[in-house]
Design a protein around this motif. Sequence first.
Motif: not given
Length: 137
Positions: A11, A15, A111, A113
């Motif tokens: 994730d 991003r 999710e 990080t």
Amino acid sequence: TEQTFSILKPDATRRNLTGAVNAVIEEAGLRIVAQKRILMTKAQAETFYAVHRERPFFGELVEFMTSGPVVVQVLEGENAIAKYREVMGATNPANAAEGTIRKKFAQSVGENTVHGSDSPENARIEIAQFFSGNEIV
Ligand code: ATP
Ligand code: MG
């Protein structure tokens, strides 16, 4: 000084947050002494999370960890293992303290990080799974 193993999870790469997460890591006084971007195989993810094999979320976890590139790292510093756990924040971002990586960036308990080792023994095992000694400088 101590070393810990870190993963910036899919994730984070998806991003475009690897630089932002690394900034928090470095601001906390942890030094990134090894780093590479890889696509984990299913076998690597299953080995890495073997302790969670019997948990109901295991399949989902392996699926997620292989869903895109991750950045694996070795972090070094005074009490690096505990310090990084503190900087990461609680597993569930809803419970993570202000200023932590998971509070700032994580979307859900799955999710979330980042990964960080939870003990010196696991740090050694996890570092050895992804890095050889001459890659850590
Ligand atoms: P990590 O091991 O990734 O650093 P952690 O030590 O905070 O995280 P663990 O209990 O070891 O948390 O769980 C490992 C990972 O499994 C979590 O980071 C999260 O991605 C996933 N996970 C944990 N609990 C759940 C859950 N209830 N539902 C979905 N995924 C979960
Ligand atoms: Mg853990």
